[in-house]
Enzyme design. Structure first.
Site, PDB file in Angstrom:
ATOM      1  N   LEU A  77       0.730  -1.169   0.224  1.00 43.56           N
ATOM      2  CA  LEU A  77       0.088   0.090   0.018  1.00 43.56           C
ATOM      3  C   LEU A  77       0.954   1.268  -0.164  1.00 43.56           C
ATOM      4  O   LEU A  77       1.748   1.215   0.703  1.00 43.56           O
ATOM      5  CB  LEU A  77      -0.796   0.218   1.200  1.00 43.56           C
ATOM      6  CG  LEU A  77      -1.634  -1.384   1.474  1.00 43.56           C
ATOM      7  CD1 LEU A  77      -2.687  -1.153   2.511  1.00 43.56           C
ATOM      8  CD2 LEU A  77      -2.642  -1.554   0.258  1.00 43.56           C
ATOM      9  N   ARG A  78       0.449   2.093  -0.922  1.00 46.87           N
ATOM     10  CA  ARG A  78       1.282   3.509  -1.083  1.00 46.87           C
ATOM     11  C   ARG A  78       0.495   4.565  -0.097  1.00 46.87           C
ATOM     12  O   ARG A  78      -0.892   4.689  -0.432  1.00 46.87           O
ATOM     13  CB  ARG A  78       1.517   3.748  -2.415  1.00 46.87           C
ATOM     14  CG  ARG A  78       2.269   2.969  -3.050  1.00 46.87           C
ATOM     15  CD  ARG A  78       2.300   3.501  -4.604  1.00 46.87           C
ATOM     16  NE  ARG A  78       0.866   3.135  -5.104  1.00 46.87           N
ATOM     17  CZ  ARG A  78       0.425   3.450  -6.312  1.00 46.87           C
ATOM     18  NH1 ARG A  78       1.330   3.961  -7.105  1.00 46.87           N
ATOM     19  NH2 ARG A  78      -0.708   3.530  -6.770  1.00 46.87           N
ATOM     20  N   GLU A  79       0.974   5.268   0.924  1.00 47.21           N
ATOM     21  CA  GLU A  79       0.221   6.383   1.377  1.00 47.21           C
ATOM     22  C   GLU A  79      -0.160   7.449   0.152  1.00 47.21           C
ATOM     23  O   GLU A  79       0.592   7.906  -0.491  1.00 47.21           O
ATOM     24  CB  GLU A  79       1.084   7.146   2.663  1.00 47.21           C
ATOM     25  CG  GLU A  79       1.498   6.012   3.650  1.00 47.21           C
ATOM     26  CD  GLU A  79       2.260   6.954   4.587  1.00 47.21           C
ATOM     27  OE1 GLU A  79       1.854   8.112   4.829  1.00 47.21           O
ATOM     28  OE2 GLU A  79       3.132   6.167   5.278  1.00 47.21           O
TER      29      GLU A  79
ATOM     30  N   PHE B 247       9.329   6.060 -11.036  1.00 46.54           N
ATOM     31  CA  PHE B 247      10.202   6.248  -9.847  1.00 46.54           C
ATOM     32  C   PHE B 247      11.513   6.772 -10.640  1.00 46.54           C
ATOM     33  O   PHE B 247      12.735   6.116 -10.553  1.00 46.54           O
ATOM     34  CB  PHE B 247      10.593   4.741  -9.395  1.00 46.54           C
ATOM     35  CG  PHE B 247       9.644   4.657  -8.042  1.00 46.54           C
ATOM     36  CD1 PHE B 247      10.222   4.953  -6.710  1.00 46.54           C
ATOM     37  CD2 PHE B 247       8.296   4.329  -8.096  1.00 46.54           C
ATOM     38  CE1 PHE B 247       9.144   4.502  -5.745  1.00 46.54           C
ATOM     39  CE2 PHE B 247       7.481   4.083  -7.133  1.00 46.54           C
ATOM     40  CZ  PHE B 247       7.897   4.422  -5.781  1.00 46.54           C
TER      41      PHE B 247
ATOM     42  N   GLY C 107      14.917  13.733  -6.389  1.00 47.64           N
ATOM     43  CA  GLY C 107      14.219  14.481  -5.401  1.00 47.64           C
ATOM     44  C   GLY C 107      15.147  14.848  -4.193  1.00 47.64           C
ATOM     45  O   GLY C 107      16.421  14.600  -4.331  1.00 47.64           O
TER      46      GLY C 107
ATOM     47  N   CYS D  48       8.243   3.118   4.932  1.00 43.47           N
ATOM     48  CA  CYS D  48       8.762   1.812   4.748  1.00 43.47           C
ATOM     49  C   CYS D  48      10.076   2.025   4.270  1.00 43.47           C
ATOM     50  O   CYS D  48      10.911   0.805   4.643  1.00 43.47           O
ATOM     51  CB  CYS D  48       7.652   1.242   3.571  1.00 43.47           C
ATOM     52  SG  CYS D  48       6.218   0.840   4.264  1.00 43.47           S
TER      53      CYS D  48
END
Length: 438
Positions: free
Chosen positions: A151-153, A247, A251, A258
């Site tokens: 799961l990605r926030e 990806f 950044g 995680c």
């Protein structure tokens, strides 16, 4: 298939999303937690997490009688056919995963789970944990299964209900099929495997993504030296079907709840086993250097004097959460860069759409305001640290007029340099040529 009686232990991102989504699939779910106040708020549909769609799903589940919340797990375990472990496994000593919370739950509910029940580890755990939990249970009538989460926030509900894959691992094929049946209404491929492979896959996926991000950040540094443009480079790379476009954005470094802990845990296990993991070690070291490089970039653009010192320099910060769409500050690269700027003596005022003045976790080094224009007023520069979409539509002419120096350091390459140039601002990105007004 009739809905199953399920207990989900833990109501963080993983647990709350898992419980709400399983209830939406027709199961009867109890979510338990040790925090009584949190349980009370959740029972009223008041969710602390900033996660699209989750609060509505919780309220719908409670209203339909399919979702409830409880303090403690033992009572609910006694009437549950399946128990999902969704408790934290934070980074422990030396980087290894800390399994004390997982073991405490097993100790609490081990003798309460009905015969024929299932214990499903959704928490990220190292290889061998399923066997370890089976020994702690000491019962051959309860199956132990690994079902890692991906799961990605910011998109957790969507990721649960429309995943790329569902991974289920156990040395008992019948237990694997029973867990797979819980997801019958989810249209996604199911990867059935052994316990060890299922436990390792989450680490493998996260560490690959971390390595990929470190690689792109290193390429961005090379682009700056060579006069190349990382945006053009990654656009060309991403069209290769063997690579893909995801990806590939530079950044201020990777972080969150995680990737850092999973990278540290996998590296620790590999080194303890004598195999080592040089590529992963390099990715972790590169990530630390990337955060330091962002500080140097800000100093070069906004610092004072020949040494480009940041001591006493007022800076406005845009964003502090580890990524847009969440209010999570855990291991946030944005916050790490902010604290490093403060250590250099900078005077920091920040604005983040998910945070309010006084938000816990920000720290005393950063003054938090609710208005980006207040963050910019009188500053020697603006530093964008989190890629919130609303930052793109700010009134950049107004911001340029309020800044003491007309410069923006965009550590996410998130803003349109042409818009800032027309507003009279200097734009400094990552891996891209600088843009000046004129």
């Amino acid at each position: 298939m009739r809905g199953k009686r399920i207990l989900v232990v833990g109501t963080g991102y993983v647990g709350l999303t898992t419980g709400a989504c399983l209830a939406s699939l027709g199961h009867r779910v109890v979510c338990s937690d040790v925090d009584a106040a949190k349980v009370e708020r959740s029972s009223r549909g008041e969710i602390d997490l900033l996660e699209p769609g989750l609060a509505d799903m919780v309220r719908d589940g409670v209203a339909a009688g399919r979702l409830e919340f409880a303090v403690g797990s033992a009572r609910a375990a006694a009437r549950s056919e399946v128990v999902f472990l969704c408790v934290p496994t934070p980074m422990g000593a030396g980087g290894a995963a800390d399994l004390r919370a997982v073991e405490a739950v097993v100790a609490e509910i081990g003798d309460r789970v009905p015969r024929g029940g299932l214990l499903v580890a959704k928490s990220t755990v190292p290889v061998g944990t399923s066997a370890r939990l089976a020994r702690l249970l000491g019962r051959d009538d309860v199956g132990v299964v690994s079902n890692p989460e991906f799961l990605r926030e910011g998109s957790a509900v969507r990721d649960f209900l429309r995943p790329d894959r569902i991974v289920i691992g156990s040395d008992d094929p019948a237990a694997v099929e029973r867990v797979a049946a819980l997801y019958a209404a989810v249209d996604a491929p199911v990867v059935r495997t052994g316990a060890a492979s299922a436990e390792l896959v989450k680490y493998a996926a996260n560490c690959f993504l971390a390595t990929r991000l470190s690689y792109v950040n290193a390429l961005a540094a090379r682009c700056e030296r060579a006069g190349a443009d990382i945006a053009d480079l990654t656009a060309a790379m991403g069209r290769d079907h063997r690579i893909g476009p995801e990806f590939l954005r530079p950044g201020p470094g990777w972080g969150g709840s995680c990737l850092p802990k999973d990278a540290a845990a996998l590296l620790r296990v590999a080194e303890a086993a004598g195999t080592g993991f040089p590529a992963l070690r390099a990715a972790i070291d590169s990530n630390a250097r990337q955060r330091a490089r962002m500080v140097r970039k800000v100093a070069a653009a906004c610092g004072s004097g020949p040494a480009r010192s940041l001591r006493g320099v007022r800076l406005g910060l845009l964003g502090l959460t580890f990524k847009a769409g969440t209010n999570d500050l855990r291991d946030s690269p944005a916050l790490a860069v902010a604290r490093a700027l403060a250590a250099e003596g900078a005077d920091l005022t920040a604005c983040d759409p998910a945070l309010r003045p006084g938000s816990a976790g920000v720290g005393a080094d950063v003054r938090l305001v609710a208005d980006p224009y207040r963050a910019a007023a009188g500053a020697a520069g603006l530093v964008l640290l989190t890629e919130w979409p609303e930052f793109r539509s700010l009134d950049w002419r107004r911001l340029a007029a309020s800044l003491a120096r007309p410069v923006v350091v965009d550590t996410r390459d998130h803003l349109d340099p042409a818009v800032l140039r027309r507003a009279g601002l200097r734009w400094r990105g990552v891996g891209r040529p600088p843009v000046d007004p004129g």
